[in-house]
Scaffold this motif. Sequence first.
Motif, short mmCIF file in Angstrom:
data_model
loop_
_atom_site.label_atom_id
_atom_site.label_comp_id
_atom_site.label_asym_id
_atom_site.label_seq_id
_atom_site.Cartn_x
_atom_site.Cartn_y
_atom_site.Cartn_z
N LEU A 338 0.84 -1.23 0.02
CA LEU A 338 0.01 0.06 -0.03
C LEU A 338 0.82 1.31 0.12
O LEU A 338 0.60 2.13 -0.78
CB LEU A 338 -0.92 0.06 1.18
N GLU A 339 1.91 1.35 0.66
CA GLU A 339 2.89 2.38 0.80
C GLU A 339 3.71 2.64 -0.58
O GLU A 339 3.65 3.74 -1.24
CB GLU A 339 3.88 2.29 1.99
N ILE A 340 3.92 1.43 -1.16
CA ILE A 340 4.58 1.48 -2.45
C ILE A 340 3.54 2.31 -3.43
O ILE A 340 4.11 2.91 -4.28
CB ILE A 340 5.22 0.22 -2.81
N ALA A 341 2.41 1.56 -3.57
CA ALA A 341 1.45 2.18 -4.55
C ALA A 341 1.15 3.65 -4.07
O ALA A 341 1.18 4.46 -5.10
CB ALA A 341 0.12 1.41 -4.36
N ASN A 342 1.15 4.23 -2.93
CA ASN A 342 0.75 5.60 -2.54
C ASN A 342 1.94 6.44 -2.90
O ASN A 342 1.89 7.43 -3.51
CB ASN A 342 0.49 5.52 -0.89
N ASN A 343 3.16 5.90 -3.05
CA ASN A 343 4.45 6.70 -3.35
C ASN A 343 4.44 6.83 -4.83
O ASN A 343 4.89 7.53 -5.64
CB ASN A 343 5.58 6.05 -2.80
N LEU A 344 4.09 5.75 -5.45
CA LEU A 344 4.02 5.73 -7.04
C LEU A 344 3.00 6.79 -7.51
O LEU A 344 3.17 7.74 -8.37
CB LEU A 344 3.41 4.59 -7.58
N ARG A 345 1.74 6.87 -6.82
CA ARG A 345 1.02 7.88 -7.26
C ARG A 345 1.22 9.11 -6.85
O ARG A 345 0.96 10.46 -7.65
CB ARG A 345 -0.57 7.75 -6.40
N LYS A 346 1.99 9.37 -6.00
CA LYS A 346 2.28 10.89 -5.48
C LYS A 346 3.23 11.44 -6.57
O LYS A 346 3.35 12.42 -6.80
CB LYS A 346 2.78 10.92 -4.13
N ASN A 347 4.07 10.48 -7.01
CA ASN A 347 4.99 10.92 -8.14
C ASN A 347 4.60 10.66 -9.44
O ASN A 347 5.11 10.50 -10.35
CB ASN A 347 6.41 10.14 -7.90
N ASN A 348 3.30 10.67 -9.58
CA ASN A 348 2.60 10.54 -10.93
C ASN A 348 3.06 9.27 -11.70
O ASN A 348 3.43 9.22 -13.04
CB ASN A 348 2.96 11.93 -11.84
N GLY A 349 3.49 8.17 -11.08
CA GLY A 349 3.92 7.11 -11.45
C GLY A 349 3.05 5.84 -11.54
O GLY A 349 2.00 5.51 -10.53
N THR A 350 2.90 5.07 -12.65
CA THR A 350 1.85 3.75 -12.57
C THR A 350 2.59 2.64 -13.25
O THR A 350 3.69 2.72 -13.99
CB THR A 350 0.92 4.30 -13.74
N ILE A 351 2.28 1.35 -12.92
CA ILE A 351 2.67 0.17 -13.68
C ILE A 351 1.81 0.24 -14.89
O ILE A 351 0.59 0.08 -15.06
CB ILE A 351 2.55 -0.88 -12.71
N PRO A 352 2.41 0.02 -16.13
CA PRO A 352 1.78 -0.22 -17.28
C PRO A 352 0.82 -1.18 -17.35
O PRO A 352 1.19 -2.55 -17.04
CB PRO A 352 3.01 -0.56 -18.35
#
Length: 432
Positions: A338-352
Motif C-alpha cells: 500500500l505504501e509503495i502504491a501511494n508513493n507511485l501515485r504521489k510521483n505520478n507513476g503507474t505500472i503499465p
Amino acid sequence: MLETFRNAWKITELRKKILYTLMILVVFRVGVALPVFGVSPGALKSMVEGSGNLLGYLDMLTGGAFAKSTVFALSITPYINASIIINLLTIAIPPLERLAKEGEEGRRKLNRITRYVALGLAVALAIAYYFLLKNQNALTYTKGFSGIFSAIIIVATFTAGAMLIVWLGEQIDKKGIGNGISLIIFAGIVSRGSTVISKAVAYFQLAAEGEYKYYIYLPIILVLAVVVIGFVVLMTNAERRVPVQYAKRVVGRKMYGGQSSHIPIKVNMTGVMPIIFASSIISIPGTIKALFFKNATKGFWASFLGLFDYNSLAYAIIYFMLIMAFNYFYTAVQYNPLEIANNLRKNNGTIPGIRAGKPTVDFITRILSKVTFIGAIFLGIVAVMPIGLTAISGVNIALGGTSILIVVGVALETVRTLEAQMMMRHHKGFLE
C-alpha cells in the motif's frame, strides 16, 4: 573480486581504509583469544560440539569465543538481538515509527536506543552465561566474598566485551570499508576455516586406514560446496523488476517526466534473517536436552527432544518450514504494498497495464508473494542441504548454510562498497 581489491589498493585513501578495517578485525580476533579472570577456558567445548543446539549456533556467531569462554564470548549477539527487537517494535509503536521516518536524525536516535537495549541484553546474557559456567564447574572462585567479587568481574568483562565489539563495528562504519557488524561476523565465521581443514585431514586419515567411502564423499562435498556458493551469489543478486512509467507534466514552457523506470524486488530480500530466527527457535529443544537431559535415553522427554537432533529428518522438515514462515513474516514487516502504491501515485507513476489504487496494491502483493516464495525455497534448500549431506555421508559439515550465506553476502556487499568508492574517485566531474 580480486581485481576490485587490487585496484582499490592502488588508491591511497582506500588503502588506508582497508588497512584500518583489517586492524579492527585483528583486535577482534585478539579479544576472542583473551581469557577471562576466574574462568577455565574451553569448559563448554564438549557441550557446544553438539551443533544441533543453541550454544553451537552462538559459538558459530562468536567465531569460537563462546566455547573458549573468552572476553568476546557474547560477541555481537546482544546487538543483533537488540536490532531485531527495535526493528519489530518500529512497526508496532508509533513514536518509534515516527523516528524511523525522520531521516538521519531519527536514525541516530534509533541507533542510540538500540545500543541501550543491547547493553541491557548483554548484562542479562552475561549473567546467564556466568551461571552456565558455574553449573559446569568452570569457575575458580564461587564461595564467599571472593565468589561475589569474581561474579561481578566476570559479568562486567563479558558485558564490556560485547559493547566493545559494537564500538569496533561503528569504527569500521566511520573510518573503514563495509558494514562493521557484518564484517566482524564474517571474520568470526572465516576463522573457523581451520576447523574445516582439520576435519578434512581427519577424514582423509580415516580413508587411509580403510574407510574408503571418504575418498568419494569428500570430493563430492567439495564440488557441491562450490555449486552452492555460486547458487548463493546468483540468488543474492537476482531481482524481479516491476516496470514503472511516469506521466509527463508541463511546467511553464518545459515538459518534465515521461521517463520509464522500475521497482527492484530482490529474490533474497530478507538476507539471512529468516535462517537466524529459525535457528534460534529450533535450537531451543536441543539446548534443553544438552542442559537437563544429557544422559537420558528413555522416557517421553528424551524421545521428544530426540526429534530435534541435528541429523534427524524431523529437524530438517521443521527447520525448513520455520524458514519459510519467517521469510514471509519478515517480508511482510519490511515491505508494505500500500505504501509503495501511494508513493507511485504521489510521483505520478503507474505500472503499465495496471490501474492506480487498489489494482496496483493487489499487483504488487502478488509479485511479492511469488518472489517471497522463491526466496524462501532458496533459503530453505541452502540451510537444509548440509544437514542432509551430514546424514547421508556421515561427514560433519562444519560450515552450514547460515555461514555460507553470511560469508558470501558480506563479501559481495564489501566489493560493491569498494566499487562505489572507486567510481566516486574516478569521476571527473562537470568542470572537466
